[in-house]
Scaffold this motif. Structure first.
Motif, PDB file in Angstrom:
ATOM      1  N   ARG A  30       0.831  -1.214   0.000  1.00  0.00           N
ATOM      2  CA  ARG A  30       0.000   0.000   0.000  1.00  0.00           C
ATOM      3  C   ARG A  30       0.855   1.249   0.000  1.00  0.00           C
ATOM      4  NH1 ARG A  30      -5.075   0.102   3.941  1.00  0.00           N
ATOM      5  NH2 ARG A  30      -6.607  -0.678   2.463  1.00  0.00           N
ATOM      6  N   ALA A  31       1.862   1.203   0.837  1.00  0.00           N
ATOM      7  CA  ALA A  31       2.737   2.365   0.929  1.00  0.00           C
ATOM      8  C   ALA A  31       3.413   2.635  -0.411  1.00  0.00           C
ATOM      9  CB  ALA A  31       3.795   2.155   2.010  1.00  0.00           C
ATOM     10  N   ASN A  32       3.844   1.561  -1.075  1.00  0.00           N
ATOM     11  CA  ASN A  32       4.474   1.740  -2.395  1.00  0.00           C
ATOM     12  C   ASN A  32       3.506   2.328  -3.402  1.00  0.00           C
ATOM     13  OD1 ASN A  32       7.019   0.927  -1.778  1.00  0.00           O
ATOM     14  ND2 ASN A  32       6.665  -1.226  -2.344  1.00  0.00           N
ATOM     15  N   GLN A  33       2.264   1.797  -3.360  1.00  0.00           N
ATOM     16  CA  GLN A  33       1.260   2.337  -4.286  1.00  0.00           C
ATOM     17  C   GLN A  33       1.021   3.814  -3.999  1.00  0.00           C
ATOM     18  OE1 GLN A  33      -1.917  -0.361  -3.451  1.00  0.00           O
ATOM     19  NE2 GLN A  33      -1.225  -1.886  -4.959  1.00  0.00           N
ATOM     20  N   ALA A  34       0.976   4.141  -2.700  1.00  0.00           N
ATOM     21  CA  ALA A  34       0.744   5.537  -2.333  1.00  0.00           C
ATOM     22  C   ALA A  34       1.886   6.414  -2.848  1.00  0.00           C
ATOM     23  CB  ALA A  34       0.627   5.664  -0.825  1.00  0.00           C
ATOM     24  N   ALA A  35       3.112   5.918  -2.703  1.00  0.00           N
ATOM     25  CA  ALA A  35       4.270   6.696  -3.177  1.00  0.00           C
ATOM     26  C   ALA A  35       4.168   6.920  -4.682  1.00  0.00           C
ATOM     27  CB  ALA A  35       5.559   5.971  -2.815  1.00  0.00           C
ATOM     28  N   GLU A  36       3.773   5.882  -5.412  1.00  0.00           N
ATOM     29  CA  GLU A  36       3.620   6.025  -6.858  1.00  0.00           C
ATOM     30  C   GLU A  36       2.555   7.048  -7.193  1.00  0.00           C
ATOM     31  OE1 GLU A  36       2.940   2.225  -8.807  1.00  0.00           O
ATOM     32  OE2 GLU A  36       4.809   1.466  -7.916  1.00  0.00           O
ATOM     33  N   LYS A  37       1.468   7.001  -6.456  1.00  0.00           N
ATOM     34  CA  LYS A  37       0.375   7.961  -6.667  1.00  0.00           C
ATOM     35  C   LYS A  37       0.891   9.385  -6.481  1.00  0.00           C
ATOM     36  CE  LYS A  37      -3.962   7.487  -7.673  1.00  0.00           C
ATOM     37  NZ  LYS A  37      -4.511   6.216  -7.871  1.00  0.00           N
ATOM     38  N   ILE A  38       1.632   9.574  -5.375  1.00  0.00           N
ATOM     39  CA  ILE A  38       2.156  10.920  -5.094  1.00  0.00           C
ATOM     40  C   ILE A  38       3.063  11.380  -6.247  1.00  0.00           C
ATOM     41  CG2 ILE A  38       3.650  12.264  -3.537  1.00  0.00           C
ATOM     42  CD1 ILE A  38       2.482  10.583  -1.227  1.00  0.00           C
ATOM     43  N   GLU A  39       3.902  10.457  -6.756  1.00  0.00           N
ATOM     44  CA  GLU A  39       4.750  10.792  -7.907  1.00  0.00           C
ATOM     45  C   GLU A  39       3.890  11.221  -9.093  1.00  0.00           C
ATOM     46  OE1 GLU A  39       7.847  11.230  -8.088  1.00  0.00           O
ATOM     47  OE2 GLU A  39       8.914   9.943  -6.657  1.00  0.00           O
ATOM     48  N   GLU A  40       2.775  10.541  -9.271  1.00  0.00           N
ATOM     49  CA  GLU A  40       1.867  10.894 -10.368  1.00  0.00           C
ATOM     50  C   GLU A  40       1.313  12.311 -10.199  1.00  0.00           C
ATOM     51  OE1 GLU A  40      -1.508   8.240 -11.238  1.00  0.00           O
ATOM     52  OE2 GLU A  40      -0.016   6.610 -11.187  1.00  0.00           O
ATOM     53  N   TYR A  41       0.874  12.608  -8.951  1.00  0.00           N
ATOM     54  CA  TYR A  41       0.356  13.968  -8.704  1.00  0.00           C
ATOM     55  C   TYR A  41       1.429  15.001  -9.064  1.00  0.00           C
ATOM     56  CZ  TYR A  41      -3.048  11.569  -5.639  1.00  0.00           C
ATOM     57  OH  TYR A  41      -3.994  10.746  -5.127  1.00  0.00           O
ATOM     58  N   VAL A  42       2.637  14.700  -8.587  1.00  0.00           N
ATOM     59  CA  VAL A  42       3.746  15.642  -8.812  1.00  0.00           C
ATOM     60  C   VAL A  42       3.979  15.839 -10.310  1.00  0.00           C
ATOM     61  CG1 VAL A  42       6.231  15.992  -8.536  1.00  0.00           C
ATOM     62  CG2 VAL A  42       4.869  15.161  -6.614  1.00  0.00           C
ATOM     63  N   HIS A  43       4.004  14.712 -11.030  1.00  0.00           N
ATOM     64  CA  HIS A  43       4.255  14.782 -12.464  1.00  0.00           C
ATOM     65  C   HIS A  43       3.208  15.637 -13.189  1.00  0.00           C
ATOM     66  CE1 HIS A  43       5.648  13.566 -16.385  1.00  0.00           C
ATOM     67  NE2 HIS A  43       4.417  13.228 -16.724  1.00  0.00           N
ATOM     68  N   LYS A  44       1.957  15.414 -12.822  1.00  0.00           N
ATOM     69  CA  LYS A  44       0.865  16.162 -13.447  1.00  0.00           C
ATOM     70  C   LYS A  44       1.033  17.657 -13.218  1.00  0.00           C
ATOM     71  CE  LYS A  44      -3.729  14.272 -14.105  1.00  0.00           C
ATOM     72  NZ  LYS A  44      -4.765  13.599 -13.300  1.00  0.00           N
ATOM     73  N   VAL A  45       1.242  17.988 -11.935  1.00  0.00           N
ATOM     74  CA  VAL A  45       1.367  19.410 -11.596  1.00  0.00           C
ATOM     75  C   VAL A  45       2.599  20.015 -12.294  1.00  0.00           C
ATOM     76  CG1 VAL A  45       1.701  21.054  -9.719  1.00  0.00           C
ATOM     77  CG2 VAL A  45       0.153  19.129  -9.416  1.00  0.00           C
ATOM     78  N   ARG A  46       3.696  19.237 -12.307  1.00  0.00           N
ATOM     79  CA  ARG A  46       4.916  19.761 -12.924  1.00  0.00           C
ATOM     80  C   ARG A  46       4.670  20.078 -14.400  1.00  0.00           C
ATOM     81  NH1 ARG A  46       9.752  19.599 -10.723  1.00  0.00           N
ATOM     82  NH2 ARG A  46       9.427  17.691  -9.502  1.00  0.00           N
ATOM     83  N   THR A  47       3.994  19.171 -15.090  1.00  0.00           N
ATOM     84  CA  THR A  47       3.717  19.389 -16.504  1.00  0.00           C
ATOM     85  C   THR A  47       2.899  20.660 -16.707  1.00  0.00           C
ATOM     86  OG1 THR A  47       3.630  17.002 -16.728  1.00  0.00           O
ATOM     87  CG2 THR A  47       2.835  18.275 -18.598  1.00  0.00           C
ATOM     88  N   SER A  48       1.874  20.834 -15.889  1.00  0.00           N
ATOM     89  CA  SER A  48       1.036  22.014 -16.141  1.00  0.00           C
ATOM     90  C   SER A  48       1.758  23.303 -15.727  1.00  0.00           C
ATOM     91  CB  SER A  48      -0.341  21.875 -15.494  1.00  0.00           C
ATOM     92  OG  SER A  48      -0.240  22.089 -14.117  1.00  0.00           O
ATOM     93  N   LEU A  49       2.617  23.207 -14.682  1.00  0.00           N
ATOM     94  CA  LEU A  49       3.397  24.408 -14.316  1.00  0.00           C
ATOM     95  C   LEU A  49       4.338  24.807 -15.456  1.00  0.00           C
ATOM     96  CD1 LEU A  49       4.421  23.857 -10.573  1.00  0.00           C
ATOM     97  CD2 LEU A  49       2.884  25.604 -11.475  1.00  0.00           C
ATOM     98  N   LYS A  50       4.957  23.805 -16.077  1.00  0.00           N
ATOM     99  CA  LYS A  50       5.888  24.068 -17.184  1.00  0.00           C
ATOM    100  C   LYS A  50       5.150  24.716 -18.347  1.00  0.00           C
ATOM    101  CE  LYS A  50      10.041  21.377 -17.195  1.00  0.00           C
ATOM    102  NZ  LYS A  50      10.253  20.350 -16.182  1.00  0.00           N
TER     103      LYS A  50
END
Ligand code: PHE
Length: 342
Positions: A62-82
């Motif tokens: 679960r923790a690993n899945q959560a970490a992956e999810k957080i990475e996904e959130y970060v990636h999404k936000v990073r793309t739109s900020l760029k």
């Protein structure tokens, strides 16, 4: 709160915080709140010691899945900020391609190139054409056709780099004389600038790679007087003053008579230095009348046509003009040398 719920609530909080990031730095910091070394998710993982093996497994997943999810959130936000950043800068920042550069932003021509262009101008204004030839030459064009027949001892004057297929790096631009004599119909006047190579011991006045400009005039009744006149015009134009010269007999198998034209050393003003080997004179320009054999080999009748030729060493000339005391500067890539205005 059980471990599973704890992860869920961290994930929820992470999504909110991460989505609220205003800049990429902000985003990096926010990411670290959850999955950095001291992040909340990381902290939870540190406390699983008391769980059973089975629970640890589920919890870990679960923790690993959560970490992956957080990475996904970060990636999404990073793309739109760029995207946002680029669309804003594209509109607000203009790149003016016509803005004059500051002096420190420009490159410049190498002093040898500059003097080559200048000499080309001097000669084209006197009606000369500019010829070119390859740096890897045949033995025939570099030696044989210039009357260095077989193993003529004069070959030793020019220590040569041979290629494994029996060709060589041209030792002088005179190879372009040969090509031109075959290509053009007399009368003609040409110069031929180029890089040449010799197996030299490198010191203050010798390089294994250097530059020459070959000159050749073929016509009716061309004599030594035409040669001397042309050389005087050239030197006066280059140095913008009368230059002291002397002619000595010189031997090259492809000219007869042959000369060495020396100029008084401009680095030391004739008093003696490392460039002129303490003689006060610098050998600048070998020259002479084209040997009849050279014309004959190229299919030109020496009874009808005569000509003169010279070979000007560009490196020495630049050294004289700017009082440069070491030829090794030219290929050194030393910016302190190159940034001077020549
Ligand atoms: N090619 C000769 C050399 O590099 C110079 C030269 C050119 C001599 C033309 C005479 C005539 O040494």
């Amino acid at each position: 709160m059980n471990a599973g719920n704890e992860i869920e609530s961290i994930l929820e909080e992470a999504q909110k915080v991460i989505n609220g990031s205003k800049t990429e730095t902000d985003l990096d910091n926010n990411k670290n709140i959850f999955i950095g070394k001291k992040g909340k998710l990381t902290a939870v993982l540190k406390n699983i010691g008391s769980l059973s093996i089975e629970e640890k497994k589920i919890f870990g997943q679960r923790a690993n899945q959560a970490a992956e999810k957080i990475e996904e959130y970060v990636h999404k936000v990073r793309t739109s900020l760029k995207e946002e950043y680029y669309s804003v800068t594209l509109q607000t920042e203009k790149f003016d391609t016509t803005r004059p550069l500051k002096p420190e932003e420009t490159g410049s021509l190498h002093p040898i190139t500059k003097i080559q262009y200048e000499i080309e101008d001097i000669f084209t204004s006197m009606g000369f054409s500019i010829m070119d030839g390859p740096e890897v030459e045949t033995d025939y064009n570099n030696f044989e056709a210039l009357n260095f027949t077989g193993d003529h001892p004069a070959r030793d004057m020019q220590d040569t780099f041979y290629t494994s297929d029996g060709n060589l790096l041209r030792t002088h631009t005179s190879a372009i004389q040969v090509r031109t004599l075959r290509e053009l119909k007399p009368p003609f006047k040409i110069i031929a600038p180029g890089r040449v190579f010799r197996y030299e011991e490198v010191d203050a006045s010798h390089e294994n790679t250097f530059y020459q400009i070959e000159g050749m005039v073929v016509g009716k009744d061309i004599s030594v007087s035409n040669l001397i006149y042309t050389m005087n015009v050239l030197l006066k134009e280059i140095f913008q003053k009368e230059v002291k010269v002397r002619l000595r007999p010189g031997y090259f198998p492809f000219v007869e008579p042959g000369f060495e034209l020396d100029i008084s050393c401009m680095v030391c003003d004739g008093s003696g230095c490392s460039v002129c080997k303490h003689s006060g004179w610098v050998e600048l320009l070998p020259c002479g009348l084209i040997h009849p054999n050279v014309l004959k080999l190229a299919g030109i009748d020496p009874a009808e046509w005569t000509g003169f030729a010279f070979g000007l060493g560009l490196d020495r000339l630049v050294m004289m003009r700017y009082a440069i005391n070491d030829i090794r500067f030219f290929h050194s890539g030393n910016l302190r040398f190159l940034k001077q205005s020549f």
